[in-house]
Design a protein around this motif. Structure first.
Motif: not given
Length: 77
Positions: A34-37, A40-41, A44-47
């Motif tokens: 869950e932490q890795r996901l 990554q999100i 990847q989304a540059n949040l």
């Protein structure tokens, strides 16, 4: 007879300890995934972490979930 019961109880306690350890290991692995996901999100989304309130996180999670569910539905067709 009592010796057999004590041995059985000891064996059960050992099995229970193994089961608890295994359940904890599974829980730890789920948390890691869950932490890795999430990382990554976010990456990847540059949040920006500063802009991720609980409401924003819930909204993004819902959007990602709907997107993934939609992709699964298309793949099943």
């Amino acid at each position: 007879m009592i010796e057999g019961i004590v041995m059985s109880q000891s064996d059960l306690e050992k099995q229970e300890a193994k089961l608890k350890a295994l359940n904890q290991k599974i829980k730890d692995e789920k948390n890691k995934i869950e932490q890795r996901l999430g990382k990554q999100i976010i990456s990847q989304a540059n949040l920006d972490y500063a802009n991720l309130s609980n409401d924003n996180i819930k909204s993004l999670s819902k959007k990602v979930s709907e997107f993934l569910k939609g992709n699964q539905a298309h793949k099943q067709l």
